[in-house]
Design an enzyme around this catalytic site. Sequence first.
Site: not given
Length: 282
Positions: A51, A95, A118
Site C-alpha cells: 500500500k 490493517q 476500505d
Amino acid sequence: MIISGKELSARLKADMAAEVATFPARYGRVPHLAVILVGEDPGSVSYVTGKAKASAEVGIRNTTIRRPDTISEEELLGIVAELNADAGVDGILVQLPLPRHISEERVIAAIDKAKDVDGFHPLNVAALWQKQPCTLPCTPKGIIKMLKAAGVELAGREAVVVGRSNIVGLPVAKLLLDENATVTVAHSRTRDLAEVTRRAEILVVAIGRPKFVTADMVAEGAVVIDVGVNRDPETGKLCGDVDYAAIEPKASVITPVPGGVGPMTICCLMENTIECFLRTRK
Ligand code: NDP
C-alpha cells in the site's frame, strides 16, 4: 483471455498519478492516507508495504503507524480518534486482522465514515446495500473493474459467488446484482457445490483454500475470478482458490494469482483515497 490485474492496475495508477500531480496547484496538497499496522504478521506487513509502494507511485502521501500487538483497544481507538480529527488526513485504514483482544468491529466503526477508504464502516456498508453514494470496498470494486475492462457482459448473466464474507463475498454479490447479473451466493454449507458452480457463466471464488475449485466444477467458457491468496502446500508458492492450470484452458476469461485481483485491490484503495480527498474539497 487472462486478465492481468497487474497491467490494468499499472495503467489506472498512471492515470491517477497524472491527476494527483495537479492537486497541489488546485487544492494546495496531495491526498494523505494513514495506515495503522498492529503487530508484525508477515502477511499484514507485506500488504502494508504494498500500500505504501502504490501510494508512492500515485503521488499520495502515506503514513504508516506501527504499533506492537500488545497495544490496548483504548490506545488504538485513541490513534483513530486523532486521525479522524486531523484535517490533513483523508483516508484511514486499519490493517486487519487485529489481535484477539481488540474488537475489529469497534475499531472499524470508530473510523470517520468520510475517511473509511476500505469501505468497511457500517454506514458505508448500509449505503452500499441501499445503492446510496458510498466508498466501495476495494476488492469487490476491483473485481467489477476487471470484468468491465475485459468486456464481460454482466446484465442477465448467471453469476455464482463462492464465499460470503463481509469484505469480499457479500459486497461482490451486491455489485454484481447492481450490474443486473443473476447472483447465487454459495458457502461452506452449500449442498452439491460443484453443481452450483457449474451453472456459473461468471464464477467468483473467495474462500481461502488452495486450488479448491477443480476443472470439473467449472463450465466450459466460464469467466473465472480467483480472489484467494494461499500458499500451495506442495510448492510453498502463492496460489489462488482455483486450480488455475486445469481451469485456464476451459475458461473464456480468468484471473491469475498472483497478479490478478490483488493488485486491483490496492489500486482501488488509491482511488478511494483520492475520492475521499476530493469529496471534502467539493
Ligand atoms: P473468510 O474466511 O472471511 O470467508 C471465507 C468464505 O468462504 C466463507 O463464507 C466460507 O463459508 C466460505 N468457504 C470456506 N470453505 C468453503 C468450502 N469448502 N466450500 C464453500 N465455501 C467455503 O475469507 P475472505 O473472504 O476474507 O477471503 C477469502 C480469500 O480471499 C482468502 O484467501 C483471502 O486471503 C483472499 N483475499 C484476497 C484479497 C485480494 O485482494 N486478492 C482481498 C481479501 C481476501 P461460511 O460462511 O459458510 O463459513
